[in-house]
Design a protein around this motif. Structure first.
Motif, PDB file in Angstrom:
ATOM      1  N   SER A  49     -27.236 -36.781 -13.876  1.00 35.46           N
ATOM      2  CA  SER A  49     -27.826 -37.921 -13.161  1.00 35.46           C
ATOM      3  C   SER A  49     -27.630 -37.801 -11.657  1.00 35.46           C
ATOM      4  CB  SER A  49     -27.204 -39.206 -13.687  1.00 35.46           C
ATOM      5  OG  SER A  49     -25.821 -39.195 -13.396  1.00 35.46           O
ATOM      6  N   GLU A  50     -26.558 -37.132 -11.251  1.00 34.30           N
ATOM      7  CA  GLU A  50     -26.299 -36.980  -9.821  1.00 34.30           C
ATOM      8  C   GLU A  50     -27.233 -35.967  -9.179  1.00 34.30           C
ATOM      9  OE1 GLU A  50     -22.951 -37.406  -7.640  1.00 34.30           O
ATOM     10  OE2 GLU A  50     -23.605 -39.369  -8.314  1.00 34.30           O
ATOM     11  N   ASP A  51     -27.871 -35.188 -10.025  1.00 37.76           N
ATOM     12  CA  ASP A  51     -28.517 -33.989  -9.514  1.00 37.76           C
ATOM     13  C   ASP A  51     -29.974 -34.166  -9.136  1.00 37.76           C
ATOM     14  OD1 ASP A  51     -26.239 -32.663  -9.603  1.00 37.76           O
ATOM     15  OD2 ASP A  51     -26.671 -31.489 -11.388  1.00 37.76           O
ATOM     16  N   ILE A  52     -30.444 -35.363  -9.112  1.00 39.83           N
ATOM     17  CA  ILE A  52     -31.807 -35.560  -8.640  1.00 39.83           C
ATOM     18  C   ILE A  52     -31.769 -36.499  -7.433  1.00 39.83           C
ATOM     19  CG2 ILE A  52     -33.008 -35.118 -10.801  1.00 39.83           C
ATOM     20  CD1 ILE A  52     -33.044 -38.156 -11.222  1.00 39.83           C
ATOM     21  N   ARG A  53     -32.703 -36.277  -6.562  1.00 38.50           N
ATOM     22  CA  ARG A  53     -32.790 -37.207  -5.449  1.00 38.50           C
ATOM     23  C   ARG A  53     -34.220 -37.240  -4.956  1.00 38.50           C
ATOM     24  NH1 ARG A  53     -30.025 -34.193  -0.222  1.00 38.50           N
ATOM     25  NH2 ARG A  53     -31.513 -32.491  -0.099  1.00 38.50           N
ATOM     26  N   CYS A  54     -34.549 -38.319  -4.330  1.00 31.09           N
ATOM     27  CA  CYS A  54     -35.822 -38.398  -3.648  1.00 31.09           C
ATOM     28  C   CYS A  54     -35.505 -38.615  -2.178  1.00 31.09           C
ATOM     29  CB  CYS A  54     -36.644 -39.560  -4.200  1.00 31.09           C
ATOM     30  SG  CYS A  54     -38.243 -39.666  -3.421  1.00 31.09           S
ATOM     31  N   LYS A  55     -36.016 -37.712  -1.365  1.00 31.81           N
ATOM     32  CA  LYS A  55     -35.660 -37.751   0.051  1.00 31.81           C
ATOM     33  C   LYS A  55     -36.916 -38.096   0.831  1.00 31.81           C
ATOM     34  CE  LYS A  55     -33.538 -34.617   3.399  1.00 31.81           C
ATOM     35  NZ  LYS A  55     -33.159 -33.216   3.591  1.00 31.81           N
TER      36      LYS A  55
ATOM     37  N   CYS B 125     -40.674 -41.590  -7.003  1.00 24.87           N
ATOM     38  CA  CYS B 125     -40.372 -40.978  -5.721  1.00 24.87           C
ATOM     39  C   CYS B 125     -41.497 -41.255  -4.736  1.00 24.87           C
ATOM     40  CB  CYS B 125     -40.160 -39.471  -5.890  1.00 24.87           C
ATOM     41  SG  CYS B 125     -39.633 -38.681  -4.376  1.00 24.87           S
ATOM     42  N   ASN B 126     -41.510 -42.428  -4.202  1.00 22.64           N
ATOM     43  CA  ASN B 126     -42.429 -42.728  -3.113  1.00 22.64           C
ATOM     44  C   ASN B 126     -41.755 -43.678  -2.141  1.00 22.64           C
ATOM     45  OD1 ASN B 126     -42.673 -45.312  -4.248  1.00 22.64           O
ATOM     46  ND2 ASN B 126     -44.272 -44.540  -5.625  1.00 22.64           N
ATOM     47  N   CYS B 127     -42.416 -43.883  -1.052  1.00 22.31           N
ATOM     48  CA  CYS B 127     -41.798 -44.635   0.043  1.00 22.31           C
ATOM     49  C   CYS B 127     -41.422 -46.050  -0.383  1.00 22.31           C
ATOM     50  CB  CYS B 127     -42.793 -44.662   1.205  1.00 22.31           C
ATOM     51  SG  CYS B 127     -42.367 -45.747   2.529  1.00 22.31           S
TER      52      CYS B 127
ATOM     53  N   CYS C 170     -42.176 -37.975   1.374  1.00 22.55           N
ATOM     54  CA  CYS C 170     -41.173 -38.055   0.319  1.00 22.55           C
ATOM     55  C   CYS C 170     -41.194 -36.799  -0.526  1.00 22.55           C
ATOM     56  CB  CYS C 170     -41.424 -39.263  -0.580  1.00 22.55           C
ATOM     57  SG  CYS C 170     -41.025 -40.804   0.250  1.00 22.55           S
ATOM     58  N   LYS C 171     -40.004 -36.306  -0.816  1.00 17.98           N
ATOM     59  CA  LYS C 171     -39.902 -35.076  -1.582  1.00 17.98           C
ATOM     60  C   LYS C 171     -38.900 -35.270  -2.707  1.00 17.98           C
ATOM     61  CE  LYS C 171     -38.847 -31.536   0.971  1.00 17.98           C
ATOM     62  NZ  LYS C 171     -38.761 -30.479   1.930  1.00 17.98           N
TER      63      LYS C 171
END
Lengths: 187, 878
Positions: free
Chosen positions: A26-32, A55-57, A80-81
C-alpha cells in the motif's frame, strides 16, 4: 556442476517471483501532481497515496489553493503522474548486493593478505616459491594430461572442491597475466 | 554417446568432402559423397597404386552408411578419446566442422526417435532446448539488469547522503511520500540526510559544501578502488566494455573464462561500483557482456549447446540481443544490434530466438520496475510536438558534429590505449583508475551537470521544460503581457538561468569529451554508450536552445516566418538533444539501423525517425571519411584478435600461392606421412614445431594429401593410448590408414590414429584468387585451408595468414602514417598464446615481426605525438 546452475536458476526465479509478489504494497503507490505557479499561488507538488483511477488533480490536490471557478483552470495546468515501486524488491536487492560485495571483499582480503601469511608460517618460504612456479604448462603433452585427467579422476567431495579451487586460481592467474602483464587481451 | 558422435564425425566429414556449401539436403550430400569417394579410390588405384602402402584401402570407410557400420564393427577396440574435437584457449573454431557435428547429432536423434517413448521425449527436449536456453538467458539477464539498475542508483546517491529511515532507499525513494510541497524544498525531506548534515549538523554554508565535496570524492575513490581491486583479484576478464571481445568470440574465437561464472559475478558487482563512482562510463555495453555470460552459462545445461561451439554462438547472439534490450529498453533495437553489430553468423532461427530472448528480458525488467516510472530506462521521454522541415539543417549539423566526435574519439582513444598497451604506463592499472576517478570527481562536483549521474543528465537534457521549472535550463524570462507565454510553452526569451546553464553545459561538454577518452579502456567495466550519448545530448541541447532563441529573436526570417508564429510551439530543444545523442553514438560505433530503432524506442514517437535517420546517416558518412572502422573494430585491431570482418571488401588480385605458408625462403611444410612414422618421430615433430595442425600425406615420395590432423588431437590421442592401450612404446608405428601396415613380426604394436584424422580438409588449388579464398573463409568460417597443386600439398592458408595479408595490402594501399611527428616504431612481442590460428605449418616469425611493426606504427607514441595527432586532426578538418 549442474547443481550450481540449478541453484543459480532457482535464485533468479525467486528474485523474479519476489519482485512480482511484493509489487503491491500500500505504501508503494503514489500520485504526484506538479502544479505550476498560477496567479499569486506558488508552484506546488502534491503527493497522495491513491489508486490509478483517482490519480487526477481533483483528488490529489488538497487543500485546493484556489476558490470555486478557478479550480478548473488551476487543475488544467497540473501534471499528475501515477507511480509505483516495490520497496520489497529494492530492499532485497540492496541487501543481497551488499552481502555479496561484503563476502567478496572478505574473500579478497583472505586471498591477498591472510593466505600468503598463513602459508609462510605453515610451510616456510620454499614451498611458497615453488607454488608460484608450477603454473607454466609449456609442455605440449602436459595439456593432454590435463584434459584426460579431468575427465577420469573421480575423487571425493573435498578433493574435488580443492581441485576446482586450484584450477580456478590458476585460470585467474593466467588471465591476470594476459590482461595486466602481457596486454594481449582487453587493453 | 560420445563415442558414436566421434566416430560418426569421420563419416560425416567424408560426405562433406564433395560439396563445399552447407547444404541441408542430407540425402543428396551423402549420395554425392559416395560418388566422389569412388572417384578418389579409382584415382588412387590408377595413378599411384604402388606408391600407396599395401594396407591403404581407406576407401572402405568413405562410403555411405553401410560402410560406416562395417568400420564400426572393425573398430570395436577403439574407444572414444575424451577431449578430441575441443579447442585450446585462444584458438579459432572450425565452423564447418562444428555445424557438421551438430547435423550428425541431430540425425542420430531423429533416427532414434521412433524407437521408444523415452527417446521421443528426448528428441522433443532436444528440439525445445534452444527456446528453453534463450528463455532462461532472458530471465537471468533481465533480473541482473534490474539488480544493476537498482543498486547503481542507490550507490550513486550514497555519494551525496543517506536515507535514515530505510538505508536501502535512494534519494527519490526516500522522499516517496514526504510532504514538502513547494518547489524550492522538493529535494529536501527529513528522512534524507546529506553527509554534511550528518557529520557537521548543518545543511547550508561553505563548511557543508566542502564536507559534501570531500565525501563525494571519498566515495568516488573508494568505489573505483573496490571495483578495480575486485576485477584484478577475481576476474581480470571482467574489465572493459566487452563488446569487441564478444564480437570476436561470436566470429569463432575461443577465450576461455571470458563468459564464465566468475566473470559474470564480478562484472555485475563491479559494474555497479564503476557506475556509482562517477567515472565517465555507462552500463550498457557491459550489460551485453553480462547477458552473454548468462547465455554461455545456461548453455552448459544442454548438451546440444555445451558440446558444440557453433551452436553456442547462436545462443550468444540471442543473449547479446537480450542485453541491449534491457540496457535501453529496446527489444527490437536489441535484435537489430545483435544482427548489425555483434553477430557473425545469424540465421533466421537465431533471429527469432533473439527476438524471444529480448522479449523475455524486457518483460522481466519491466516487472521489476527499477526506476519506478514503469519504463525500462531512466531517460524515456515522450514528445508530442511536430518538427519542421527547416530543422533538418541543424539536425544534419548535429550529425556532422557526431561524426567528427566519433572520428576524433576513436583516434584519440586508440592512441591512448596503444600507449597503455605498449609502454610501462600500463603496469599500474589500479593507480590509473584511482587517478582518473580522482580527477573526474574533483572536476565534476562543482558543475551540477557533471555531478549528477550521467543517465539523469541525459534524462534532463532529453526532457522538455514542463510545468515544473526546476532546472536552470528552463528559467526563461516570463512575459507578463501575454498569458500564453507564462504557461511554460517554448519559444520564450532565455533568462539568466538559461545562459548560465549554457556555460555550464559547455564546460560539461569539454569535460566529458576529455574524460571519456581516458576512461574507456580502464580496467573496470566501462561502457561507451552513455558517455557518448551524454556528449551528443549536451551538444544537441545547446544547439536546440540556440535555434530556439534565433527563432524567437528573428521570427521574421523567411525560414521561421512560415512555421514559427509568435508564441506558438516551434522548436523542441529536447528533441535536438536526442538527435545529437544518436548522432554521437552513431559516430563512435558506426551503427545505423539499430541505433535509430533503439532511439525511437526510447521516445516512442514514430514521427522523429526522419530526423534521427538524417543525423545518424550524416554522422556515419562524416565518420567514415576519417576512418572506416568503428570503435569496436578499432579495438579488435589494436588487440590483434583474429576477426575477419564481413563488411570489408577484398579487391586485390593476389593468388593463393602468394599468401600460403611456407614462403619460398621458409623451410618446407611440416607434414606427417600416413603410415611410416613412429610415436617417437611424431612426438619430436610436435615438440619441435609450434603449428596447430599437420597435413597427412600418403608418403614422402608421392606427397599426395590424405587428410589433416590437429596438434591438440594428436597429443591427446597419444597420451590416451599410452594410458589405455598396452604395448604402445616410443618405437610403435603410427598409422592413419584403415588397416595397419605390414610390419616385421617383432615390432611393437602399432597405434591407430584414424579417428582423429580429418579426411576432408578444405583444399584450394594454388591458382585460386585470394578473392575467392577470402570469401570461402568468411562465408564458411573456416579455420584453415590447404593449398594443393595436382593433388600434391604445397602449403596452408590459415585465418591468420589472411588477416596478415589483408593488413599488408592495406599498408601498401593507404599508408596509415597520419602524424607529421616522427614515428616511433614499437614492436610488441606477439606471444604464442595470441598466435591464435597459427596453424600454418611454416615458420613465419620474420614476417610476423614486420606485420606487427606496421600495425603499430600508426600515430606516434612520443608525448607530443598525441597533440600532433590532435593538431593533424584539426588540420585535416580545415
Amino acid at each position: 556442476m549442474k547443481s550450481v546452475f540449478l541453484l543459480e536458476f532457482f535464485s533468479v526465479l525467486c528474485f523474479v517471483l519476489l519482485s512480482t509478489v511484493t509489487a503491491k504494497n500500500s505504501e508503494d503507490i503514489r500520485c504526484k501532481c506538479i502544479c505550476p505557479p498560477y496567479r499569486d499561488v506558488e508552484g506546488q507538488i502534491y503527493k497522495q497515496n491513491v489508486s490509478l483511477k483517482d490519480c487526477n488533480c481533483l483528488h490529489v490536490v488538497e487543500p485546493m489553493p484556489v476558490e470555486g471557478k478557478d479550480v478548473e483552470a488551476y487543475c488544467l495546468r497540473c501534471e499528475c503522474k501515477y507511480e509505483e515501486r516495490s520497496s520489497g524488491t529494492i530492499k532485497f536487492t540492496i541487501i543481497m548486493y551488499l552481502s555479496i560485495l561484503g563476502l567478496l571483499l572478505l574473500y579478497m582480503v583472505y586471498l591477498t593478505l591472510l593466505e600468503p601469511m598463513l602459508k609462510r608460517r605453515l610451510f616456510g618460504h620454499s614451498q611458497l616459491i615453488q607454488n608460484d612456479d608450477d603454473v607454466g604448462d609449456q609442455q605440449p603433452f602436459a595439456n593432454a594430461h590435463n584434459v584426460l585427467s579431468r575427465s577420469h579422476s573421480r575423487p571425493n567431495m573435498l578433493n574435488k572442491v580443492e581441485h576446482a579451487q586450484q584450477r580456478w586460481r590458476r585460470q585467474v592467474q593466467e588471465q591476470r597475466k594476459s590482461v595486466f602483464d602481457r596486454h594481449v587481451v582487453l587493453s | 554417446m560420445e563415442s558414436e558422435q566421434l566416430y560418426h564425425r569421420g563419416y560425416c566429414r567424408n560426405s562433406y568432402n564433395s560439396i563445399a556449401s552447407a547444404s541441408s539436403d542430407e540425402e543428396l550430400l551423402d549420395g554425392a559423397g559416395v560418388i566422389m569417394d569412388f572417384h578418389t579410390t579409382e584415382d588412387d588405384n590408377l595413378l599411384d597404386g604402388d606408391a600407396a602402402s599395401p594396407g591403404s584401402n581407406y576407401a572402405m570407410s568413405n562410403g555411405g552408411g553401410a560402410a560406416s557400420s562395417t568400420t564400426h564393427l572393425l573398430d570395436f577396440l577403439e574407444e572414444p578419446i575424451p577431449g578430441v574435437g575441443t579447442y585450446d584457449d585462444f584458438h579459432t573454431i572450425d565452423w564447418v566442422r562444428e555445424k557438421c557435428k551438430d547435423r550428425e547429432r541431430h540425425r542420430k536423434i531423429n533416427s532414434k526417435k521412433k524407437e521408444s517413448a523415452w527417446e521421443f521425449t528426448k528428441s522433443l527436449y532436444d528440439a525445445w532446448s534452444g527456446w528453453l536456453v534463450v528463455t532462461l538467458t532472458g530471465l537471468a539477464s533481465g533480473a541482473l539488469a534490474g539488480l544493476i539498475d537498482i543498486a547503481a542508483d542507490w550507490m550513486n546517491d550514497l555519494k551525496e547522503g543517506v536515507c535514515l529511515s530505510a538505508m536501502w532507499f535512494n534519494h527519490e525513494q526516500c522522499c516517496w511520500t514526504s510532504n514538502e510541497t513547494t518547489f524550492a524544498e522538493r529535494d529536501k525531506c527529513p528522512q534524507w540526510k546529506s553527509w554534511a548534515e550528518l557529520i557537521l549538523g548543518q545543511a547550508e554554508g561553505p563548511g557543508s559544501y566542502i564536507m559534501n565535496y570531500f565525501m563525494y570524492i571519498y566515495w568516488a575513490l573508494s568505489f573505483a578502488f573496490l571495483a578495480v581491486c575486485l576485477v584484478k583479484v577475481f576476474a581480470p576478464y571482467a574489465c572493459g566494455s566487452g563488446i569487441p571481445e564478444i564480437k570476436t568470440i561470436l566470429s569463432g574465437f575461443i577465450i576461455r573464462g571470458y563468459l564464465g561464472k566468475w566473470t559474470l559475478m564480478i562484472k555485475t558487482i563491479t559494474l555497479v561500483l564503476a557506475v556509482a563512482s562517477g567515472l565517465s562510463l555507462g552500463k550498457e555495453g557491459p550489460l551485453v557482456h553480462v547477458a552473454c555470460c548468462c547465455g554461455n552459462i545456461f548453455s552448459y545445461l544442454f548438451p546440444k549447446y555445451s558440446k558444440n561451439e557453433a551452436k553456442k554462438r547462436e545462443v550468444l547472439s540471442a543473449a547479446s540481443a537480450a542485453g541491449v534490450s534491457v540496457a535501453f529498453g529496446a527489444p527490437i533495437g536489441g535484435v537489430l544490434f545483435s544482427l548489425e553489430e555483434v553477430s557473425y553468423y545469424f540465421p533466421l532461427k537465431t533471429l527469432w530466438r533473439s527476438f524471444f530472448a529480448a522479449l523475455v528480458a524486457a518483460f522481466v525488467l519491466r516487472s521489476i520496475n527499477p526506476f519506478g516510472n514503469s519504463r525500462l530506462v531512466l531517460f524515456y521521454v515522450e514528445y508530442h510536438t511536430p518538427w519542421y522541415l527547416f530543422e533538418l539543417i541543424p539536425f544534419i549539423l548535429l550529425g556532422v558534429f557526431g561524426g567528427l566526435w566519433g572520428a576524433f574519439f576513436i583516434r584519440a582513444n586508440i592512441a591512448w590505449c596503444r600507449r597503455r598497451k605498449s609502454t610501462r604506463f600500463g603496469k599500474f592499472p589500479v593507480l590509473e583508475v584511482i587517478l582518473v576517478a580522482a580527477i573526474t570527481a574533483v572536476v565534476a562536483f562543482p558543475n551540477p551537470y557533471t555531478r549528477q549521474n550521467t543517465s539523469e543528465l541525459i534524462k534532463e537534457l532529453f526532457t522538455d521544460c514542463g510545468p515544473l521549472e526546476s532546472s536552470q535550463l528552463c528559467q526563461y524570462r516570463l512575459q507578463m503581457n501575454g498569458s500564453k507565454a507564462s504557461e511554460g510553452g517554448p519559444n520564450r526569451p532565455a533568462g539568466p538561468g538559461v545562459y548560465s546553464a549554457m556555460w555550464q553545459l559547455c564546460l560539461a561538454l569539454i569535460f566529458k569529451i576529455i574524460m571519456t577518452i581516458f576512461t574507456f579502456g580502464l580496467k573496470v567495466p566501462s561502457g561507451l554508450f552513455i558517455p557518448s550519448m551524454a556528449i551528443g545530448a549536451i551538444a544537441g541541447r545547446i544547439v536546440g536552445i540556440a535555434v530556439e532563441q534565433l527563432a524567437y529573436y528573428h521570427h521574421d526570417w523567411f525560414l521561421f516566418k512560415e512555421w514559427c508564429e509568435v508564441g506558438a510551439d516551434c522548436i523542441t530543444p529536447g528533441l535536438y538533444a536526442m538527435v545529437g545523442a544518436a548522432a554521437c553514438l552513431g559516430g563512435v560505433t558506426r551503427m545505423t539501423v539499430s541505433l535509430v530503432v533503439i532511439v525511437f524506442e526510447l521516445t516512442g514517437g514514430l514521427e522523429y525517425i526522419v530526423p534521427l535517420m538524417a543525423a545518424v546517416m550524416t554522422s556515419k558518412w562524416v565518420g567514415d571519411a576519417f576512418g572506416r572502422e568503428g570503435i569496436y573494430e578499432a579495438h579488435i585491431r589494436l588487440n590483434g584478435y583474429p576477426f575477419l570482418d564481413a563488411k570489408e571488401e577484398f579487391t586485390h588480385t593476389t593468388l593463393a600461392r602468394e599468401v600460403m605458408r611456407p614462403r619460398r625462403s621458409d623451410p618446407p611444410l611440416a607434414v606427417l606421412t600416413q603410415d611410416d612414422l613412429t610415436v617417437e618421430e611424431l612426438q619430436s615433430v610436435i615438440n619441435e614445431t609450434s603449428y596447430n595442425g599437420f597435413p597427412v600425406i600418403v608418403s614422402k615420395e608421392s606427397q599426395r594429401l590424405v587428410g589433416f590432423a590437429l596438434r591438440r588431437d594428436i597429443t591427446i590421442a597419444i597420451e590416451n593410448a599410452r594410458r589405455k592401450q598396452e604395448g604402445i612404446v616410443l618405437s610403435s608405428r603410427v598409422y592413419f590408414t584403415q588397416h595397419a601396415p605390414t610390419l616385421p613380426a617383432d615390432s611393437p604394436r602399432p597405434l591407430k590414429l584414424r579417428s582423429i584424422l580429418d579426411m576432408s580438409p578444405f583444399t584450394v588449388t594454388d591458382h585460386t584468387p585470394m578473392e575467392i579464398v577470402v570469401d570461402i573463409f568468411r562465408k564458411l568460417g573456416l579455420r584453415q585451408c590447404l593449398v594443393t597443386h595436382n593433388g600434391i600439398v604445397l602449403g596452408i592458408i590459415t585465418k591468420k595468414n589472411i588477416l596478415e595479408h589483408l593488413e599488408e595490402l592495406k599498408q601498401h594501399m593507404e599508408p596509415l602514417v597520419t602524424s607529421p611527428a616522427p614515428i616511433t616504431h614499437v614492436t610488441l612481442p606477439l606471444l604464442p598464446t595470441l598466435a591464435p590460428v597459427s596453424l600454418g605449418s611454416a615458420s613465419f616469425g620474420g614476417l610476423h615481426e614486420t606485420w606487427c611493426e606496421k600495425l603499430l606504427t600508426v600515430p606516434g607514441f612520443k608525448p607530443q605525438a598525441f597533440f600532433s595527432l590532435f593538431s593533424h586532426f584539426l588540420f585535416s578538418l580545415c
